[in-house]
Design a protein around this motif. Sequence first.
Motif, PDB file in Angstrom:
ATOM      1  N   GLU A  54      47.228  75.399  12.548  1.00 49.08           N
ATOM      2  CA  GLU A  54      46.720  74.029  12.467  1.00 49.08           C
ATOM      3  C   GLU A  54      46.640  73.416  13.861  1.00 49.08           C
ATOM      4  O   GLU A  54      45.656  72.728  14.193  1.00 49.08           O
ATOM      5  N   GLU A  55      47.634  73.677  14.710  1.00 55.11           N
ATOM      6  CA  GLU A  55      47.596  73.201  16.099  1.00 55.11           C
ATOM      7  C   GLU A  55      46.443  73.854  16.857  1.00 55.11           C
ATOM      8  O   GLU A  55      45.734  73.196  17.626  1.00 55.11           O
ATOM      9  N   CYS A  92      43.653  74.930  15.608  1.00 56.30           N
ATOM     10  CA  CYS A  92      42.413  74.300  15.143  1.00 56.30           C
ATOM     11  C   CYS A  92      42.241  72.902  15.729  1.00 56.30           C
ATOM     12  O   CYS A  92      41.114  72.491  16.034  1.00 56.30           O
ATOM     13  N   ASN A  93      43.333  72.171  15.910  1.00 54.40           N
ATOM     14  CA  ASN A  93      43.246  70.845  16.535  1.00 54.40           C
ATOM     15  C   ASN A  93      42.748  70.964  17.975  1.00 54.40           C
ATOM     16  O   ASN A  93      41.919  70.154  18.415  1.00 54.40           O
ATOM     17  N   LYS A 110      51.408  78.657   9.768  1.00 61.85           N
ATOM     18  CA  LYS A 110      50.570  77.548   9.304  1.00 61.85           C
ATOM     19  C   LYS A 110      50.528  76.446  10.353  1.00 61.85           C
ATOM     20  O   LYS A 110      49.451  75.961  10.724  1.00 61.85           O
ATOM     21  N   LYS A 111      51.686  76.065  10.835  1.00 54.12           N
ATOM     22  CA  LYS A 111      51.768  75.003  11.843  1.00 54.12           C
ATOM     23  C   LYS A 111      51.026  75.414  13.111  1.00 54.12           C
ATOM     24  O   LYS A 111      50.263  74.628  13.674  1.00 54.12           O
ATOM     25  N   GLN A 121      55.333  79.447   7.241  1.00 56.35           N
ATOM     26  CA  GLN A 121      55.084  78.029   7.533  1.00 56.35           C
ATOM     27  C   GLN A 121      54.933  77.811   9.038  1.00 56.35           C
ATOM     28  O   GLN A 121      54.183  76.928   9.463  1.00 56.35           O
ATOM     29  N   GLU A 127      40.496  69.957   1.515  1.00 55.90           N
ATOM     30  CA  GLU A 127      40.805  69.508   2.878  1.00 55.90           C
ATOM     31  C   GLU A 127      42.263  69.727   3.238  1.00 55.90           C
ATOM     32  O   GLU A 127      42.911  68.870   3.834  1.00 55.90           O
ATOM     33  N   GLU A 128      42.777  70.912   2.871  1.00 55.53           N
ATOM     34  CA  GLU A 128      44.162  71.237   3.213  1.00 55.53           C
ATOM     35  C   GLU A 128      44.311  72.735   3.443  1.00 55.53           C
ATOM     36  O   GLU A 128      43.603  73.543   2.844  1.00 55.53           O
ATOM     37  N   THR A 129      45.254  73.068   4.305  1.00 54.28           N
ATOM     38  CA  THR A 129      45.545  74.467   4.599  1.00 54.28           C
ATOM     39  C   THR A 129      46.150  75.127   3.373  1.00 54.28           C
ATOM     40  O   THR A 129      46.994  74.543   2.693  1.00 54.28           O
ATOM     41  N   VAL A 161      42.505  77.414   7.118  1.00 53.71           N
ATOM     42  CA  VAL A 161      42.707  76.081   7.679  1.00 53.71           C
ATOM     43  C   VAL A 161      41.352  75.375   7.732  1.00 53.71           C
ATOM     44  O   VAL A 161      40.424  75.877   8.375  1.00 53.71           O
TER      45      VAL A 161
END
Length: 152
Positions: A142-143, A145-146, A138-139, A135, A84-86, A111
């Motif tokens: 993740e955004e 995907c949110n 990655k950020k 990185q 459960e982590e990128t 992700v």
Amino acid sequence: MGKELNYMINKQLQAVLADEPNLIANLSNASALLFDHLTDVNWAGFYLWDTTDQELVLGPFQGKVACVRIKDGSGVCGTAFKNEETIVVPDVHQFPGHITCDAASESEIVVPLIKNGRKIGVLDIDAPIKNRFSQDDKKMLEEFCNVLLEAL
């Protein structure tokens, strides 16, 4: 990836997701949006958790033919899903148990997609160059995907 591109991609994603409840349609547009806007990538798509078979199954994507099923904890996708982590992999050849779907892939980012504690699947992006994903990437992903998960 710059903040302007991040903002633009997320705004476009919100627009294509608006008023569309179908998961496959939304993931299809999301993968196309990423594949179109990200530089130096050769695959962008989703694997979805199949509760019956207890494995990740290929979902909407852009790129070459891909592996269809991935066991929980296998390869980069299965590991990111299980933990459960990128995961950012600078060199896929150095990742223990990496699953090769496209021999041209050199780096990868995965992700996990989790909403309200329910694991849905993963976003997987491959690149034909080593060290493609930072990185900041990655950020941003993740955004992204949110934003996607808010619409599901």
